[in-house]
Design a protein around this motif. Structure first.
Motif, PDB file in Angstrom:
ATOM      1  N   LEU A 125       0.832  -1.203   0.000  1.00 27.96           N
ATOM      2  CA  LEU A 125       0.000   0.000   0.000  1.00 27.96           C
ATOM      3  C   LEU A 125       0.870   1.258   0.000  1.00 27.96           C
ATOM      4  O   LEU A 125       0.493   2.274  -0.589  1.00 27.96           O
ATOM      5  CB  LEU A 125      -0.941  -0.002   1.206  1.00 27.96           C
ATOM      6  CG  LEU A 125      -2.035  -1.076   1.169  1.00 27.96           C
ATOM      7  CD1 LEU A 125      -2.810  -1.089   2.479  1.00 27.96           C
ATOM      8  CD2 LEU A 125      -2.966  -0.856  -0.020  1.00 27.96           C
ATOM      9  N   TYR A 175      -4.677   0.773  -5.588  1.00 30.57           N
ATOM     10  CA  TYR A 175      -4.718   0.201  -4.243  1.00 30.57           C
ATOM     11  C   TYR A 175      -5.634  -1.019  -4.174  1.00 30.57           C
ATOM     12  O   TYR A 175      -5.436  -1.906  -3.366  1.00 30.57           O
ATOM     13  CB  TYR A 175      -5.164   1.246  -3.215  1.00 30.57           C
ATOM     14  CG  TYR A 175      -6.569   1.746  -3.449  1.00 30.57           C
ATOM     15  CD1 TYR A 175      -7.641   1.183  -2.784  1.00 30.57           C
ATOM     16  CD2 TYR A 175      -6.821   2.785  -4.339  1.00 30.57           C
ATOM     17  CE1 TYR A 175      -8.933   1.630  -2.989  1.00 30.57           C
ATOM     18  CE2 TYR A 175      -8.104   3.240  -4.552  1.00 30.57           C
ATOM     19  CZ  TYR A 175      -9.155   2.660  -3.884  1.00 30.57           C
ATOM     20  OH  TYR A 175     -10.420   3.096  -4.111  1.00 30.57           O
ATOM     21  N   ALA A 176      -6.628  -1.072  -5.029  1.00 33.49           N
ATOM     22  CA  ALA A 176      -7.578  -2.181  -5.016  1.00 33.49           C
ATOM     23  C   ALA A 176      -6.928  -3.489  -5.463  1.00 33.49           C
ATOM     24  O   ALA A 176      -7.424  -4.566  -5.165  1.00 33.49           O
ATOM     25  CB  ALA A 176      -8.776  -1.861  -5.894  1.00 33.49           C
ATOM     26  N   PHE A 217      -5.767  -6.914  -0.768  1.00 39.06           N
ATOM     27  CA  PHE A 217      -6.564  -6.864   0.453  1.00 39.06           C
ATOM     28  C   PHE A 217      -8.029  -7.115   0.115  1.00 39.06           C
ATOM     29  O   PHE A 217      -8.498  -6.775  -0.967  1.00 39.06           O
ATOM     30  CB  PHE A 217      -6.411  -5.503   1.142  1.00 39.06           C
ATOM     31  CG  PHE A 217      -5.027  -5.297   1.685  1.00 39.06           C
ATOM     32  CD1 PHE A 217      -4.701  -5.703   2.968  1.00 39.06           C
ATOM     33  CD2 PHE A 217      -4.030  -4.722   0.906  1.00 39.06           C
ATOM     34  CE1 PHE A 217      -3.427  -5.543   3.465  1.00 39.06           C
ATOM     35  CE2 PHE A 217      -2.755  -4.556   1.390  1.00 39.06           C
ATOM     36  CZ  PHE A 217      -2.447  -4.976   2.669  1.00 39.06           C
ATOM     37  N   ARG A 218      -8.731  -7.716   1.051  1.00 36.65           N
ATOM     38  CA  ARG A 218     -10.140  -8.030   0.856  1.00 36.65           C
ATOM     39  C   ARG A 218     -10.982  -6.754   0.743  1.00 36.65           C
ATOM     40  O   ARG A 218     -11.925  -6.673  -0.015  1.00 36.65           O
ATOM     41  CB  ARG A 218     -10.634  -8.865   2.031  1.00 36.65           C
ATOM     42  CG  ARG A 218     -11.821  -9.723   1.700  1.00 36.65           C
ATOM     43  CD  ARG A 218     -12.316 -10.414   2.911  1.00 36.65           C
ATOM     44  NE  ARG A 218     -11.442 -11.520   3.273  1.00 36.65           N
ATOM     45  CZ  ARG A 218     -11.825 -12.529   3.999  1.00 36.65           C
ATOM     46  NH1 ARG A 218     -13.047 -12.557   4.474  1.00 36.65           N
ATOM     47  NH2 ARG A 218     -11.010 -13.503   4.290  1.00 36.65           N
ATOM     48  N   ARG A 219     -10.600  -5.767   1.529  1.00 35.80           N
ATOM     49  CA  ARG A 219     -11.306  -4.489   1.567  1.00 35.80           C
ATOM     50  C   ARG A 219     -10.267  -3.385   1.424  1.00 35.80           C
ATOM     51  O   ARG A 219      -9.170  -3.491   1.971  1.00 35.80           O
ATOM     52  CB  ARG A 219     -12.024  -4.358   2.911  1.00 35.80           C
ATOM     53  CG  ARG A 219     -12.948  -3.202   2.992  1.00 35.80           C
ATOM     54  CD  ARG A 219     -13.975  -3.430   4.117  1.00 35.80           C
ATOM     55  NE  ARG A 219     -15.019  -2.440   4.037  1.00 35.80           N
ATOM     56  CZ  ARG A 219     -14.903  -1.202   4.496  1.00 35.80           C
ATOM     57  NH1 ARG A 219     -13.806  -0.815   5.084  1.00 35.80           N
ATOM     58  NH2 ARG A 219     -15.897  -0.343   4.378  1.00 35.80           N
ATOM     59  N   SER A 220     -10.590  -2.333   0.675  1.00 30.49           N
ATOM     60  CA  SER A 220      -9.617  -1.263   0.474  1.00 30.49           C
ATOM     61  C   SER A 220     -10.318   0.084   0.361  1.00 30.49           C
ATOM     62  O   SER A 220     -11.522   0.153   0.109  1.00 30.49           O
ATOM     63  CB  SER A 220      -8.766  -1.528  -0.773  1.00 30.49           C
ATOM     64  OG  SER A 220      -9.593  -1.679  -1.902  1.00 30.49           O
ATOM     65  N   PHE A 248     -10.235  -1.657   8.731  1.00 28.24           N
ATOM     66  CA  PHE A 248      -8.925  -1.415   8.130  1.00 28.24           C
ATOM     67  C   PHE A 248      -7.834  -1.647   9.166  1.00 28.24           C
ATOM     68  O   PHE A 248      -7.891  -1.131  10.272  1.00 28.24           O
ATOM     69  CB  PHE A 248      -8.823   0.008   7.568  1.00 28.24           C
ATOM     70  CG  PHE A 248      -9.644   0.224   6.335  1.00 28.24           C
ATOM     71  CD1 PHE A 248      -9.611  -0.687   5.289  1.00 28.24           C
ATOM     72  CD2 PHE A 248     -10.452   1.328   6.211  1.00 28.24           C
ATOM     73  CE1 PHE A 248     -10.376  -0.499   4.147  1.00 28.24           C
ATOM     74  CE2 PHE A 248     -11.207   1.537   5.080  1.00 28.24           C
ATOM     75  CZ  PHE A 248     -11.171   0.624   4.048  1.00 28.24           C
ATOM     76  N   TRP A 296      -4.371  -1.992   7.793  1.00 28.63           N
ATOM     77  CA  TRP A 296      -3.134  -1.678   7.092  1.00 28.63           C
ATOM     78  C   TRP A 296      -3.288  -0.363   6.347  1.00 28.63           C
ATOM     79  O   TRP A 296      -4.384  -0.017   5.914  1.00 28.63           O
ATOM     80  CB  TRP A 296      -2.798  -2.786   6.096  1.00 28.63           C
ATOM     81  CG  TRP A 296      -2.676  -4.121   6.735  1.00 28.63           C
ATOM     82  CD1 TRP A 296      -3.659  -5.064   6.883  1.00 28.63           C
ATOM     83  CD2 TRP A 296      -1.521  -4.651   7.362  1.00 28.63           C
ATOM     84  NE1 TRP A 296      -3.166  -6.150   7.549  1.00 28.63           N
ATOM     85  CE2 TRP A 296      -1.857  -5.927   7.856  1.00 28.63           C
ATOM     86  CE3 TRP A 296      -0.219  -4.182   7.539  1.00 28.63           C
ATOM     87  CZ2 TRP A 296      -0.936  -6.726   8.512  1.00 28.63           C
ATOM     88  CZ3 TRP A 296       0.688  -4.983   8.195  1.00 28.63           C
ATOM     89  CH2 TRP A 296       0.324  -6.245   8.676  1.00 28.63           C
ATOM     90  N   HIS A 329      -3.769   4.883   1.239  1.00 29.61           N
ATOM     91  CA  HIS A 329      -4.444   3.657   0.790  1.00 29.61           C
ATOM     92  C   HIS A 329      -4.595   2.731   1.986  1.00 29.61           C
ATOM     93  O   HIS A 329      -3.620   2.424   2.671  1.00 29.61           O
ATOM     94  CB  HIS A 329      -3.640   2.969  -0.315  1.00 29.61           C
ATOM     95  CG  HIS A 329      -3.683   3.700  -1.606  1.00 29.61           C
ATOM     96  ND1 HIS A 329      -2.787   3.460  -2.614  1.00 29.61           N
ATOM     97  CD2 HIS A 329      -4.515   4.646  -2.071  1.00 29.61           C
ATOM     98  CE1 HIS A 329      -3.064   4.229  -3.643  1.00 29.61           C
ATOM     99  NE2 HIS A 329      -4.118   4.969  -3.333  1.00 29.61           N
ATOM    100  N   GLY A 337      -6.132  -0.934   3.752  1.00 26.94           N
ATOM    101  CA  GLY A 337      -6.441  -2.319   3.443  1.00 26.94           C
ATOM    102  C   GLY A 337      -6.935  -3.043   4.693  1.00 26.94           C
ATOM    103  O   GLY A 337      -6.520  -2.752   5.802  1.00 26.94           O
TER     104      GLY A 337
END
Length: 149
Positions: free
Chosen positions: A56, A79-80, A84-87, A123, A125, A146, A148
């Motif tokens: 990130l 960043y997506a 990561f599962r969520r960003s 989040f 990270w 960004h 994650g």
């Protein structure tokens, strides 16, 4: 025997020199200060601290530089793809070349959407980086964070 000990000592010093991190530059120090500021805010809200994620960090640094060089100011997608599962992403622009973290953090915290990302407990990270220099004929600093989870 004495030569062998000296050679081992020299080799050990050489390995230590290679393993020692290079001194951080102003942008790296500013990024670390912003991470500290994020974690100060999160702590005041009873949240776990964010941890720096190298992937990130690379995407934030790259995108901040891209925005400054291109004269754009828009959200990206790099960043997506960081795994990561969520960003999430937040941007801030400040006039001038200052790398001070607090003004950008105040800007983010006064915006509901940006504040929500900083305080999102899912989040864990973050990568955060400023890019400063010429931007559309003026001097500016663009911050990109960004997240994650």
């Amino acid at each position: 025997m004495r030569h062998l000990c000296l050679a081992a000592a020299v080799a050990g010093v050489a390995l230590l020199a290679l393993a020692a991190p290079a001194s951080a530059g102003p942008v790296d120090r500013a990024s670390a200060r912003m991470l500290d500021r994020f974690n100060d805010v999160r702590e005041r809200h009873g949240l776990r601290p964010l941890r720096a994620a190298p992937r990130l960090q690379r995407t934030a640094r790259g995108f901040a530089g891209h925005l400054r060089r291109s004269g754009g100011f828009y959200h990206g997608t790099s960043y997506a793809r960081a795994g990561f599962r969520r960003s999430g992403e937040i941007l801030a622009m400040r006039s001038g070349r200052s790398l001070a973290a607090r003004p950008a953090l105040r800007q983010w915290m006064s915006s509901g959407g940006h504040r929500a990302l900083i305080l999102d407990p899912s989040f864990r990270w973050v990568g955060v980086a400023p890019a400063r220099g010429a931007y559309r004929g003026s001097s500016a600093t663009i911050w990109v964070a960004h997240f994650g989870g």
